[in-house]
Design a protein around this motif. Structure first.
Motif, PDB file in Angstrom:
ATOM      1  N   SER A 126       0.846  -1.183   0.000  1.00 19.91           N
ATOM      2  CA  SER A 126       0.000   0.000   0.000  1.00 19.91           C
ATOM      3  C   SER A 126       0.887   1.242   0.000  1.00 19.91           C
ATOM      4  O   SER A 126       1.647   1.468   0.934  1.00 19.91           O
ATOM      5  CB  SER A 126      -0.900  -0.010   1.241  1.00 19.91           C
ATOM      6  OG  SER A 126      -1.751   1.110   1.229  1.00 19.91           O
ATOM      7  N   TYR A 153      -0.986  11.367   0.012  1.00 20.23           N
ATOM      8  CA  TYR A 153      -1.914  10.291   0.315  1.00 20.23           C
ATOM      9  C   TYR A 153      -1.157   9.241   1.115  1.00 20.23           C
ATOM     10  O   TYR A 153      -0.122   8.728   0.681  1.00 20.23           O
ATOM     11  CB  TYR A 153      -2.464   9.656  -0.971  1.00 20.23           C
ATOM     12  CG  TYR A 153      -3.136   8.333  -0.707  1.00 20.23           C
ATOM     13  CD1 TYR A 153      -2.482   7.123  -0.947  1.00 20.23           C
ATOM     14  CD2 TYR A 153      -4.425   8.287  -0.161  1.00 20.23           C
ATOM     15  CE1 TYR A 153      -3.086   5.914  -0.670  1.00 20.23           C
ATOM     16  CE2 TYR A 153      -5.035   7.079   0.124  1.00 20.23           C
ATOM     17  CZ  TYR A 153      -4.365   5.904  -0.133  1.00 20.23           C
ATOM     18  OH  TYR A 153      -4.953   4.702   0.151  1.00 20.23           O
ATOM     19  N   SER A 157      -2.912   6.462   2.898  1.00 18.42           N
ATOM     20  CA  SER A 157      -3.892   5.416   3.217  1.00 18.42           C
ATOM     21  C   SER A 157      -5.069   5.898   4.047  1.00 18.42           C
ATOM     22  O   SER A 157      -5.752   5.087   4.649  1.00 18.42           O
ATOM     23  CB  SER A 157      -3.232   4.209   3.900  1.00 18.42           C
ATOM     24  OG  SER A 157      -2.911   4.508   5.240  1.00 18.42           O
ATOM     25  N   ALA A 165      -8.169   9.063   3.529  1.00 21.46           N
ATOM     26  CA  ALA A 165      -9.172   9.342   2.502  1.00 21.46           C
ATOM     27  C   ALA A 165      -8.557   9.262   1.111  1.00 21.46           C
ATOM     28  O   ALA A 165      -7.433   9.708   0.884  1.00 21.46           O
ATOM     29  CB  ALA A 165      -9.766  10.733   2.724  1.00 21.46           C
ATOM     30  N   THR A 166      -9.298   8.690   0.165  1.00 20.09           N
ATOM     31  CA  THR A 166      -8.760   8.521  -1.180  1.00 20.09           C
ATOM     32  C   THR A 166      -8.747   9.822  -1.966  1.00 20.09           C
ATOM     33  O   THR A 166      -7.977   9.953  -2.913  1.00 20.09           O
ATOM     34  CB  THR A 166      -9.553   7.470  -1.965  1.00 20.09           C
ATOM     35  OG1 THR A 166     -10.934   7.855  -1.981  1.00 20.09           O
ATOM     36  CG2 THR A 166      -9.416   6.103  -1.316  1.00 20.09           C
ATOM     37  N   GLU A 215      -6.909  12.144  -6.476  1.00 19.70           N
ATOM     38  CA  GLU A 215      -7.691  10.990  -6.055  1.00 19.70           C
ATOM     39  C   GLU A 215      -6.884   9.721  -6.245  1.00 19.70           C
ATOM     40  O   GLU A 215      -6.370   9.445  -7.346  1.00 19.70           O
ATOM     41  CB  GLU A 215      -8.999  10.894  -6.834  1.00 19.70           C
ATOM     42  CG  GLU A 215      -9.908   9.787  -6.319  1.00 19.70           C
ATOM     43  CD  GLU A 215     -11.298   9.815  -6.931  1.00 19.70           C
ATOM     44  OE1 GLU A 215     -11.516  10.605  -7.872  1.00 19.70           O
ATOM     45  OE2 GLU A 215     -12.153   9.043  -6.472  1.00 19.70           O
ATOM     46  N   PHE A 216      -6.774   8.956  -5.180  1.00 15.46           N
ATOM     47  CA  PHE A 216      -6.088   7.667  -5.229  1.00 15.46           C
ATOM     48  C   PHE A 216      -7.082   6.613  -5.724  1.00 15.46           C
ATOM     49  O   PHE A 216      -8.119   6.395  -5.100  1.00 15.46           O
ATOM     50  CB  PHE A 216      -5.573   7.288  -3.841  1.00 15.46           C
ATOM     51  CG  PHE A 216      -4.992   5.905  -3.738  1.00 15.46           C
ATOM     52  CD1 PHE A 216      -5.674   4.900  -3.056  1.00 15.46           C
ATOM     53  CD2 PHE A 216      -3.779   5.609  -4.317  1.00 15.46           C
ATOM     54  CE1 PHE A 216      -5.133   3.621  -2.961  1.00 15.46           C
ATOM     55  CE2 PHE A 216      -3.234   4.347  -4.222  1.00 15.46           C
ATOM     56  CZ  PHE A 216      -3.920   3.344  -3.539  1.00 15.46           C
ATOM     57  N   LYS A 217      -6.760   5.977  -6.838  1.00 15.28           N
ATOM     58  CA  LYS A 217      -7.612   4.933  -7.394  1.00 15.28           C
ATOM     59  C   LYS A 217      -6.799   3.653  -7.499  1.00 15.28           C
ATOM     60  O   LYS A 217      -6.007   3.472  -8.440  1.00 15.28           O
ATOM     61  CB  LYS A 217      -8.156   5.342  -8.763  1.00 15.28           C
ATOM     62  CG  LYS A 217      -9.158   6.489  -8.704  1.00 15.28           C
ATOM     63  CD  LYS A 217      -9.799   6.725 -10.066  1.00 15.28           C
ATOM     64  CE  LYS A 217     -10.852   7.818  -9.973  1.00 15.28           C
ATOM     65  NZ  LYS A 217     -11.494   8.075 -11.294  1.00 15.28           N
ATOM     66  N   LYS A 218      -7.015   2.766  -6.564  1.00 18.47           N
ATOM     67  CA  LYS A 218      -6.233   1.535  -6.515  1.00 18.47           C
ATOM     68  C   LYS A 218      -6.491   0.663  -7.736  1.00 18.47           C
ATOM     69  O   LYS A 218      -5.564   0.057  -8.288  1.00 18.47           O
ATOM     70  CB  LYS A 218      -6.548   0.774  -5.228  1.00 18.47           C
ATOM     71  CG  LYS A 218      -5.702  -0.451  -5.007  1.00 18.47           C
ATOM     72  CD  LYS A 218      -6.003  -1.091  -3.668  1.00 18.47           C
ATOM     73  CE  LYS A 218      -5.131  -2.325  -3.448  1.00 18.47           C
ATOM     74  NZ  LYS A 218      -5.412  -2.947  -2.125  1.00 18.47           N
ATOM     75  N   THR A 269      -4.544   2.071 -10.437  1.00 16.25           N
ATOM     76  CA  THR A 269      -3.178   2.437  -9.996  1.00 16.25           C
ATOM     77  C   THR A 269      -2.832   3.851 -10.453  1.00 16.25           C
ATOM     78  O   THR A 269      -1.785   4.106 -11.062  1.00 16.25           O
ATOM     79  CB  THR A 269      -2.116   1.433 -10.500  1.00 16.25           C
ATOM     80  OG1 THR A 269      -2.113   1.404 -11.931  1.00 16.25           O
ATOM     81  CG2 THR A 269      -2.370   0.053  -9.952  1.00 16.25           C
ATOM     82  N   PHE A 306      -3.044   8.270  -9.599  1.00 18.66           N
ATOM     83  CA  PHE A 306      -3.072   9.327  -8.582  1.00 18.66           C
ATOM     84  C   PHE A 306      -2.983  10.656  -9.334  1.00 18.66           C
ATOM     85  O   PHE A 306      -2.016  11.389  -9.234  1.00 18.66           O
ATOM     86  CB  PHE A 306      -1.906   9.143  -7.603  1.00 18.66           C
ATOM     87  CG  PHE A 306      -1.970  10.028  -6.381  1.00 18.66           C
ATOM     88  CD1 PHE A 306      -0.912  10.869  -6.062  1.00 18.66           C
ATOM     89  CD2 PHE A 306      -3.069   9.998  -5.529  1.00 18.66           C
ATOM     90  CE1 PHE A 306      -0.948  11.679  -4.929  1.00 18.66           C
ATOM     91  CE2 PHE A 306      -3.121  10.800  -4.390  1.00 18.66           C
ATOM     92  CZ  PHE A 306      -2.060  11.645  -4.101  1.00 18.66           C
TER      93      PHE A 306
END
Lengths: 114, 118
Positions: free
Chosen positions: A30, A50, A52, A54-55, A66-69, A72, A74
């Protein structure tokens, strides 16, 4: 291994229009992700991070990312560009979980025209 | 308060000479980092100091590069027998180090030293 890829080396926008600077990352755990800005003849400054929580992360000067797993990604955005936003922007991933080494993308130069 | 300072701001040297670059971190910051910013290459991590621990030298590109941090404060990056490919901006950063699991402390960057090897 950790890495980041900034998809655009140069982005040009008009003042008052939205900004989108794209960044994809690769991480075996992560990640902690950051955006730094470097204005001409000035030092690097942290825009947002970021780690871990809020995304959707809000930073200084109206920027957010915005973190979008699943993707992948940002990506860095701003609803309305200002002339003073012209600078080089770096997407950064922490090289280790302690955050003691950073891996920088190659940078995106943002130009803003009036 | 004062930020991270670096000296000199610009250094021009001849190939084969040794150079020393200095970094003064923010007072109280226990962690200190060196990076290199080359044209077209982005920033690359060189070395990291944390307190009295052995430094993380994993980013140093060759044995011509070395760094020390005296008294847990000021750091000097030394490049021996400089080569033209060493030309770059050398950036220093400092931070506190979080004692919390998963914590992160922001790295504050200095203005850099621009090294030109002729």
């Amino acid at each position: 291994a950790q890495s980041v890829t900034q998809l655009d080396s140069h982005v040009s926008v008009s003042e008052g229009t939205p900004v989108l600077l794209r960044c994809n990352y690769s991480s075996s755990y992560s990640p902690s992700l950051f955006w730094y800005v470097q204005h001409p003849n000035k030092g690097l400054q942290l825009l947002l991070k970021y780690t871990s929580a809020a995304t959707l992360v809000k930073g200084i000067n109206g920027f957010e990312a915005e973190f979008k797993k699943s993707e992948t990604s940002f990506h860095l955005t701003k609803p309305s560009a200002h002339m003073s936003d012209a600078a080089e922007y770096f997407c950064v991933v922490s090289a280790n979980q302690a955050g003691t080494a950073l891996i920088f993308g190659k940078g995106t130069t943002l130009s803003v025209s009036s | 308060g004062a930020g991270v300072s670096q000296s000199p701001s610009n250094k021009v040297t001849e190939k084969g000479k040794d150079v020393e670059l200095r970094c003064d971190p923010i007072s109280g910051h226990t962690a200190l980092y060196w990076y290199r910013q080359s044209l077209g290459q982005g920033l690359e991590f060189l070395i990291y100091f944390q307190g009295n621990s052995a430094p993380d030298k994993s980013g140093l590109p060759s044995d011509r590069f070395s760094a020390e941090r005296t008294g847990g404060s000021v750091s000097t990056l030394t490049i021996q027998r400089t080569q033209q490919e060493d030309s770059a901006v050398y950036l220093c950063a400092s931070s506190l180090v979080s004692l919390l699991a998963g914590g992160y402390n922001e790295q504050f960057f200095g203005p850099g030293t621009r090294l030109t090897v002729l």
